[in-house]
Scaffold this motif. Structure first.
Motif, PDB file in Angstrom:
ATOM      1  N   CYS A  43       0.866  -1.178   0.000  1.00 52.38           N
ATOM      2  CA  CYS A  43       0.000   0.000   0.000  1.00 52.38           C
ATOM      3  C   CYS A  43       0.900   1.225   0.000  1.00 52.38           C
ATOM      4  N   ARG A  44       0.864   1.986  -1.076  1.00 54.53           N
ATOM      5  CA  ARG A  44       1.758   3.122  -1.224  1.00 54.53           C
ATOM      6  C   ARG A  44       1.452   4.196  -0.184  1.00 54.53           C
ATOM      7  N   PRO A  45       2.473   4.972   0.214  1.00 52.81           N
ATOM      8  CA  PRO A  45       2.255   6.027   1.219  1.00 52.81           C
ATOM      9  C   PRO A  45       1.145   6.990   0.843  1.00 52.81           C
ATOM     10  N   VAL A  46       0.998   7.306  -0.458  1.00 52.36           N
ATOM     11  CA  VAL A  46      -0.040   8.244  -0.870  1.00 52.36           C
ATOM     12  C   VAL A  46      -1.422   7.680  -0.552  1.00 52.36           C
ATOM     13  N   ALA A  47      -1.580   6.345  -0.678  1.00 52.85           N
ATOM     14  CA  ALA A  47      -2.870   5.728  -0.354  1.00 52.85           C
ATOM     15  C   ALA A  47      -3.159   5.838   1.133  1.00 52.85           C
ATOM     16  N   ILE A  48      -2.118   5.662   1.949  1.00 54.13           N
ATOM     17  CA  ILE A  48      -2.281   5.776   3.400  1.00 54.13           C
ATOM     18  C   ILE A  48      -2.680   7.196   3.783  1.00 54.13           C
ATOM     19  N   LEU A  49      -2.007   8.185   3.189  1.00 51.49           N
ATOM     20  CA  LEU A  49      -2.323   9.586   3.492  1.00 51.49           C
ATOM     21  C   LEU A  49      -3.733   9.944   3.039  1.00 51.49           C
ATOM     22  N   LEU A  50      -4.132   9.477   1.864  1.00 53.92           N
ATOM     23  CA  LEU A  50      -5.474   9.753   1.368  1.00 53.92           C
ATOM     24  C   LEU A  50      -6.537   9.100   2.255  1.00 53.92           C
ATOM     25  N   ALA A  51      -6.266   7.877   2.714  1.00 50.74           N
ATOM     26  CA  ALA A  51      -7.222   7.192   3.590  1.00 50.74           C
ATOM     27  C   ALA A  51      -7.374   7.925   4.919  1.00 50.74           C
ATOM     28  N   LEU A  52      -6.257   8.401   5.472  1.00 44.94           N
ATOM     29  CA  LEU A  52      -6.327   9.156   6.727  1.00 44.94           C
ATOM     30  C   LEU A  52      -7.052  10.482   6.526  1.00 44.94           C
ATOM     31  N   ALA A  53      -6.822  11.128   5.376  1.00 47.90           N
ATOM     32  CA  ALA A  53      -7.550  12.366   5.073  1.00 47.90           C
ATOM     33  C   ALA A  53      -9.041  12.081   4.921  1.00 47.90           C
ATOM     34  N   ALA A  54      -9.365  10.946   4.304  1.00 46.87           N
ATOM     35  CA  ALA A  54     -10.768  10.550   4.176  1.00 46.87           C
ATOM     36  C   ALA A  54     -11.410  10.384   5.550  1.00 46.87           C
ATOM     37  N   ALA A  55     -10.680   9.762   6.477  1.00 53.49           N
ATOM     38  CA  ALA A  55     -11.193   9.590   7.831  1.00 53.49           C
ATOM     39  C   ALA A  55     -11.391  10.932   8.522  1.00 53.49           C
ATOM     40  N   ALA A  56     -10.438  11.857   8.326  1.00 54.10           N
ATOM     41  CA  ALA A  56     -10.519  13.172   8.966  1.00 54.10           C
ATOM     42  C   ALA A  56     -11.723  13.956   8.472  1.00 54.10           C
ATOM     43  N   PHE A  57     -11.941  13.980   7.151  1.00 47.69           N
ATOM     44  CA  PHE A  57     -13.069  14.740   6.608  1.00 47.69           C
ATOM     45  C   PHE A  57     -14.405  14.072   6.948  1.00 47.69           C
ATOM     46  N   SER A  58     -14.458  12.747   6.859  1.00 47.00           N
ATOM     47  CA  SER A  58     -15.700  12.047   7.185  1.00 47.00           C
ATOM     48  C   SER A  58     -16.057  12.235   8.656  1.00 47.00           C
ATOM     49  N   GLY A  59     -15.056  12.121   9.530  1.00 46.09           N
ATOM     50  CA  GLY A  59     -15.306  12.321  10.955  1.00 46.09           C
ATOM     51  C   GLY A  59     -15.725  13.740  11.278  1.00 46.09           C
ATOM     52  N   SER A  60     -15.147  14.718  10.571  1.00 49.85           N
ATOM     53  CA  SER A  60     -15.539  16.119  10.760  1.00 49.85           C
ATOM     54  C   SER A  60     -16.982  16.331  10.304  1.00 49.85           C
ATOM     55  N   GLY A  61     -17.346  15.676   9.191  1.00 47.90           N
ATOM     56  CA  GLY A  61     -18.720  15.760   8.725  1.00 47.90           C
ATOM     57  C   GLY A  61     -19.690  15.143   9.720  1.00 47.90           C
ATOM     58  N   ASP A  62     -19.299  14.019  10.321  1.00 48.16           N
ATOM     59  CA  ASP A  62     -20.151  13.388  11.333  1.00 48.16           C
ATOM     60  C   ASP A  62     -20.302  14.286  12.555  1.00 48.16           C
TER      61      ASP A  62
END
Length: 291
Positions: free
Chosen positions: A12-31
């Motif tokens: 799993c490339r580092p960019v995928a890890i960073l994008l997944a963590l960003a996805a979690a941050a934005f989704s959690g902020s939306g929640d």
């Protein structure tokens, strides 16, 4: 013969890890914003406006991400939207019959575990270090999201059942989104949000609920729709860069962002349990990145 490939683990490339963590941050902020809106009542109306706002968010963000919407992606996106609507209805039904302390952690873990299992069964088996990170990540998700206490008077069985159904729905949402064309950008979210909006609309009408949130809940409802859609979009992009098994568990850490914002903005106490959960989340990310 379980259908599991013996091929080397897919990195799993580092960019995928960073994008997944960003996805979690934005989704959690939306929640977090969605939670603020829901506190003002008319919960299903908040969910409906959340989905409708998501439609306009895709129209605004889609050109920035690029890509085109083909027919298979439309169908997978629509399936994702219906699965997500099923998850939301199950989640709030569980909240009505039981406790958030029972329903939320089961649903959150389901959002991470079902896509991971789906990808592993299809042959994308992570390395032992990454697998350890995924397990620690699931424990972290449970620990962070299982705040509060269940009382004897609460319907534990219903809470578990609806938590599992919500987790299955959220997991299906992520799986279906990952099946769209890699060249579609985030356009799979357009049919997802349209289908979800229609499904939630019929649920609201069928149950005789209010269609429009309270005036003070409008802004956070719309903001929640935008942020969750952005989070889902980043998840889709992350799945094109790395393993779905890894990306799904990292993206499912969205409760961490919700808890941190509640602590920073609302002054809610960050319990020892949630501190441990956040620490486990950092360990999980370290293991996945190192693996």
């Amino acid at each position: 013969q379980l259908g599991v490939s013996l091929a080397p683990p897919v990195p799993c490339r580092p960019v995928a890890i960073l994008l997944a963590l960003a996805a979690a941050a934005f989704s959690g902020s939306g929640d977090f914003l969605g939670g603020l809106a829901s506190r003002r009542g008319r919960v299903m109306a908040v969910v409906l406006f959340n989905h409708i706002a998501g439609v306009f968010a895709v129209l605004a963000l889609g050109p920035l991400f690029g890509g085109t919407l083909d027919r298979p992606t439309i169908w997978w996106g629509a399936a994702a939207g219906l699965s997500g609507a099923f998850a939301v209805v199950s989640l709030y039904r569980g909240f009505a019959l039981s406790s958030m302390a029972i329903v939320s952690p089961i649903a959150a873990v389901g959002a991470g575990v079902w896509p991971a299992l789906w990808q592993i069964v299809r042959g994308d088996v992570p390395s032992p270090v990454v697998m350890a990170g995924l397990i620690v990540g699931l424990v972290a998700i449970w620990t962070i999201s299982s705040g509060g206490h269940a009382h004897e008077a609460e319907d534990v069985r219903s809470g578990v059942m609806y938590g599992m159904l919500a987790g299955l729905g959220f997991g299906g949402l992520l799986i279906f989104l990952s099946l769209g064309s890699d060249s579609s950008g985030i356009w799979a979210l357009l049919p997802a949000r349209v289908a979800g909006s229609i499904a939630v609309f019929f649920v609201v009408v069928a149950t005789g609920r209010e269609l429009i949130p309270h005036r003070k809940a409008l802004a956070p409802s719309l903001g929640a729709g935008f942020l969750v859609t952005l989070g889902n979009g980043l998840f889709i992009v992350a799945t094109t860069k790395g393993s779905l098994a890894v990306v799904s568990v990292l993206a499912a850490m969205f409760p961490a962002a919700t808890v941190i914002l509640a602590w920073l903005v609302l002054g809610e106490r960050l319990t020892r349990q949630r501190q441990v959960g956040l620490a486990l989340a950092l360990v999980a990310v370290g293991l996945v990145a190192g693996g």
